[in-house]
Scaffold this motif. Structure first.
Motif, PDB file in Angstrom:
ATOM      1  N   LEU A  39       0.871  -1.172   0.000  1.00 50.51           N
ATOM      2  CA  LEU A  39       0.000   0.000   0.000  1.00 50.51           C
ATOM      3  C   LEU A  39       0.905   1.217   0.000  1.00 50.51           C
ATOM      4  O   LEU A  39       1.612   1.478   0.979  1.00 50.51           O
ATOM      5  CB  LEU A  39      -0.919   0.021   1.222  1.00 50.51           C
ATOM      6  N   VAL A  40       0.917   1.939  -1.116  1.00 51.30           N
ATOM      7  CA  VAL A  40       1.784   3.100  -1.272  1.00 51.30           C
ATOM      8  C   VAL A  40       1.001   4.345  -0.880  1.00 51.30           C
ATOM      9  O   VAL A  40      -0.075   4.612  -1.428  1.00 51.30           O
ATOM     10  CB  VAL A  40       2.289   3.224  -2.726  1.00 51.30           C
ATOM     11  N   LEU A  41       1.536   5.101   0.049  1.00 53.46           N
ATOM     12  CA  LEU A  41       0.901   6.337   0.509  1.00 53.46           C
ATOM     13  C   LEU A  41       1.684   7.528  -0.019  1.00 53.46           C
ATOM     14  O   LEU A  41       2.869   7.692   0.302  1.00 53.46           O
ATOM     15  CB  LEU A  41       0.852   6.367   2.043  1.00 53.46           C
ATOM     16  N   GLU A  42       1.044   8.331  -0.830  1.00 56.19           N
ATOM     17  CA  GLU A  42       1.678   9.495  -1.461  1.00 56.19           C
ATOM     18  C   GLU A  42       0.953  10.758  -1.021  1.00 56.19           C
ATOM     19  O   GLU A  42      -0.258  10.884  -1.187  1.00 56.19           O
ATOM     20  CB  GLU A  42       1.644   9.352  -2.983  1.00 56.19           C
ATOM     21  N   ALA A  43       1.701  11.693  -0.461  1.00 54.14           N
ATOM     22  CA  ALA A  43       1.099  12.933   0.025  1.00 54.14           C
ATOM     23  C   ALA A  43       0.592  13.807  -1.118  1.00 54.14           C
ATOM     24  O   ALA A  43      -0.385  14.537  -0.960  1.00 54.14           O
ATOM     25  CB  ALA A  43       2.106  13.713   0.863  1.00 54.14           C
ATOM     26  N   GLY A  44       1.244  13.729  -2.269  1.00 51.32           N
ATOM     27  CA  GLY A  44       0.867  14.572  -3.388  1.00 51.32           C
ATOM     28  C   GLY A  44      -0.271  13.996  -4.210  1.00 51.32           C
ATOM     29  O   GLY A  44      -0.791  12.915  -3.925  1.00 51.32           O
ATOM     30  N   PRO A  45      -0.648  14.704  -5.284  1.00 48.94           N
ATOM     31  CA  PRO A  45      -1.796  14.301  -6.099  1.00 48.94           C
ATOM     32  C   PRO A  45      -1.472  13.326  -7.221  1.00 48.94           C
ATOM     33  O   PRO A  45      -2.372  12.883  -7.933  1.00 48.94           O
ATOM     34  CB  PRO A  45      -2.283  15.632  -6.671  1.00 48.94           C
ATOM     35  N   SER A  46      -0.188  12.987  -7.395  1.00 49.53           N
ATOM     36  CA  SER A  46       0.197  12.120  -8.506  1.00 49.53           C
ATOM     37  C   SER A  46       1.491  11.415  -8.178  1.00 49.53           C
ATOM     38  O   SER A  46       2.160  11.735  -7.184  1.00 49.53           O
ATOM     39  CB  SER A  46       0.362  12.941  -9.796  1.00 49.53           C
ATOM     40  N   ALA A  47       1.853  10.458  -9.009  1.00 52.96           N
ATOM     41  CA  ALA A  47       3.129   9.773  -8.823  1.00 52.96           C
ATOM     42  C   ALA A  47       4.274  10.748  -9.080  1.00 52.96           C
ATOM     43  O   ALA A  47       4.197  11.600  -9.958  1.00 52.96           O
ATOM     44  CB  ALA A  47       3.225   8.583  -9.769  1.00 52.96           C
ATOM     45  N   GLY A  48       5.349  10.588  -8.320  1.00 48.84           N
ATOM     46  CA  GLY A  48       6.518  11.433  -8.528  1.00 48.84           C
ATOM     47  C   GLY A  48       6.252  12.905  -8.291  1.00 48.84           C
ATOM     48  O   GLY A  48       6.741  13.750  -9.030  1.00 48.84           O
ATOM     49  N   THR A  49       5.504  13.220  -7.255  1.00 50.69           N
ATOM     50  CA  THR A  49       5.173  14.625  -6.988  1.00 50.69           C
ATOM     51  C   THR A  49       6.425  15.474  -6.839  1.00 50.69           C
ATOM     52  O   THR A  49       6.516  16.572  -7.402  1.00 50.69           O
ATOM     53  CB  THR A  49       4.316  14.738  -5.716  1.00 50.69           C
ATOM     54  N   ALA A  50       7.408  14.985  -6.096  1.00 52.10           N
ATOM     55  CA  ALA A  50       8.640  15.750  -5.916  1.00 52.10           C
ATOM     56  C   ALA A  50       9.409  15.863  -7.231  1.00 52.10           C
ATOM     57  O   ALA A  50       9.944  16.923  -7.569  1.00 52.10           O
ATOM     58  CB  ALA A  50       9.515  15.101  -4.844  1.00 52.10           C
ATOM     59  N   VAL A  51       9.457  14.775  -7.991  1.00 52.25           N
ATOM     60  CA  VAL A  51      10.164  14.795  -9.277  1.00 52.25           C
ATOM     61  C   VAL A  51       9.565  15.853 -10.202  1.00 52.25           C
ATOM     62  O   VAL A  51      10.276  16.554 -10.924  1.00 52.25           O
ATOM     63  CB  VAL A  51      10.104  13.407  -9.941  1.00 52.25           C
ATOM     64  N   ARG A  52       8.265  16.000 -10.162  1.00 52.79           N
ATOM     65  CA  ARG A  52       7.600  16.972 -11.035  1.00 52.79           C
ATOM     66  C   ARG A  52       7.980  18.407 -10.679  1.00 52.79           C
ATOM     67  O   ARG A  52       7.818  19.313 -11.504  1.00 52.79           O
ATOM     68  CB  ARG A  52       6.084  16.786 -10.949  1.00 52.79           C
ATOM     69  N   GLU A  53       8.455  18.628  -9.469  1.00 53.66           N
ATOM     70  CA  GLU A  53       8.861  19.972  -9.084  1.00 53.66           C
ATOM     71  C   GLU A  53      10.184  20.373  -9.728  1.00 53.66           C
ATOM     72  O   GLU A  53      10.561  21.550  -9.692  1.00 53.66           O
ATOM     73  CB  GLU A  53       8.947  20.082  -7.558  1.00 53.66           C
ATOM     74  N   TRP A  54      10.907  19.412 -10.265  1.00 55.84           N
ATOM     75  CA  TRP A  54      12.085  19.751 -11.063  1.00 55.84           C
ATOM     76  C   TRP A  54      11.962  19.110 -12.450  1.00 55.84           C
ATOM     77  O   TRP A  54      12.899  18.531 -12.988  1.00 55.84           O
ATOM     78  CB  TRP A  54      13.386  19.346 -10.363  1.00 55.84           C
TER      79      TRP A  54
END
Length: 458
Positions: A39-54
């Motif tokens: 069960l993967v819990l992600e704080a953001g709205p999509s996969a790789g939320t942090a990656v999308r910031e760069w």
């Protein structure tokens, strides 16, 4: 999804994975390969939320080095097209063409908008010994709609990374006096000067760049390029130490050509007058001078006013929600005690870190693992391949396959794995000419390309 430990045996509970980034999703893929429910819990709205910031940033590693084998097995039957293994993806490429498709395959095994606020042994705080190891983990989460929830888990794999906790301006590791109130003029990321609003923020202005690593070099390179087009643009490079032979990195002798080239570009920015270096400056306070900022050092020195400040003093792990667990962490790096000597940045770069797994990642609290960039604590060099090997080993241990867990299945090549685009104007050409770890960076063209950060490469 909420699982009660009263009704489900611990061995049948899911393994909670914190973070739907590259290593977290790889962990889920490896768990599925061993018939264990993740069960993967992600704080953001999509996969790789942090990656999308760069998203604009180009990795130092090629596609072949940032795709996990277990994840590829899940993707292959879906008609997913594997990117050209020799090409260097940007963060946006990585997220859109690999991470999100992988998360989509995992389906409801990934929950978005789920922020983990605490992890503990069910019914046992940090002090209690009695029956501790027999209890499942209680993972407390806060959903995007404000709803609180508790999930029971047989094990916890924390792949939440370090992106959300940048180092502060203050030289003592704490925010400088006045830093928080001046937040509207302070950035903790390398700016994307291709965005008009971001470009306007720095064009024709005086900007302090605080830091001495690759990110600081990248920011200096970008500001120097901007100065060529926008008169009045100037960078003030603030260093906590003096300038020595290693200040600008290894230069042409650097094993990482992109890193060496970045250092040479930063050096050129100073020599060409686009940046001025201030050494031995340990920031204690930020004061206001009208609409501008004045940085004050511990020794009382005051810099001339600047319009903006870019703080690039590293990243650090958020350990707050793990406070009720018994972790063994290195005093300096905040990395697992057994791993810390292997990743000490004073000794190692990404290509010299020995592949490691469950033995180096284990804690006194059995069944909890920090993996990926978070396992490195405050150490800056990390390879996606290393993270994939970590979760292969950890998931084997969770499955009870100790032999596989302790077996090293990763060999880092001496060249190539750390080579990448960085600020290369023509990354494909650079790769074709053999720009690996040990290639000389003198031929690399640095300037208006995309920057490089250590999230999939070094």
């Amino acid at each position: 999804m909420s699982v009660s430990s009263d009704s489900v045996p611990t061995g049948q509970l899911p393994v909670v994975v914190i973070g739907a980034g590259p290593v977290g999703l790889a962990a889920a893929a490896h768990l599925i390969g061993r018939d264990i429910e993740p069960l993967v819990l992600e704080a953001g709205p999509s996969a790789g939320t942090a990656v999308r910031e760069w998203a604009h940033v180009r990795l130092f590693s090629t596609w072949s080095e940032v795709i996990d084998p277990a994840a590829e097995k899940l993707l292959a039957p879906t008609g997913w097209t594997r990117p050209d293994g020799s090409a260097y993806p940007t963060g946006g490429d990585w997220a859109e063409n690999y991470l999100q498709p992988l998360a989509d395959v995992l389906g409801d095994k990934v929950r978005y908008g789920a922020t983990v606020t605490g992890v503990a042994r069910a019914g046992r705080d940090r002090v209690v010994d009695s029956g501790r190891d027999e209890q499942p983990f209680a993972v407390h989460i806060l959903s995007a709609d404000g709803r609180e929830e508790r999930i029971s888990a047989r094990a916890v794999v924390d792949a939440s990374g370090t992106w959300s906790v940048p180092g502060p301006l203050g030289a003592d590791g704490l925010p400088a006096l006045g830093e928080k109130t001046a937040a509207h003029r302070i950035s903790y990321r390398v700016p994307d000067l291709k965005v008009p609003s971001v470009r306007a923020r720095y064009a024709g202005r005086r900007t302090a760049v605080v830091g001495s690593g690759a990110s600081a070099f990248t920011a200096l390179a970008h500001l120097a390029d901007l100065a060529e087009d926008e008169p009045g643009t100037h960078a003030v490079w603030i260093l906590r130490r003096g300038i020595t032979g290693s200040t600008f990195g290894g230069g042409e002798a650097d094993q990482l050509p992109a890193r060496g080239a970045l250092g040479l570009r930063a050096k050129a920015a100073v020599e060409e007058g686009h940046a001025s270096a201030v050494t031995g400056f340990r920031t204690q306070a930020v004061e206001r001078d009208g609409d501008r900022l004045v940085l004050v050092a511990e020794d009382g020195r005051r810099l001339d006013p600047v319009d903006e400040v870019i703080v690039l003093t590293g990243l650090r792990p958020d350990l707050s929600f793990l406070s009720e667990l018994r972790l063994s962490l290195d005093d300096r790096l905040q990395a697992p005690t057994a791993l810390a000597p292997l990743i000490d940045p004073n000794v190692h770069s990404c290509g010299t870190v020995y592949p490691h797994g469950v033995n180096e990642l284990s804690h006194p609290e059995q069944g909890v693992y920090l993996v990926g960039m978070k396992s490195y604590g405050r150490a800056p060099t990390f390879l996606a391949m290393t993270g994939y090997e970590q979760v292969r080993s950890v998931t084997a241990a969770i499955a009870g396959d100790r032999e596989a867990a302790e077996r090293v299945e990763l060999t880092l090549p001496e060249t190539g794995v750390c080579g990448g685009a960085g600020l290369f104007d023509e990354p494909d050409t650079a790769a074709a000419e053999g720009g690996g770890c040990c290639a000389a960076p003198a031929t690399l063209q640095i300037g208006t390309g995309t920057p490089a950060i250590p999230s999939g490469g070094c």
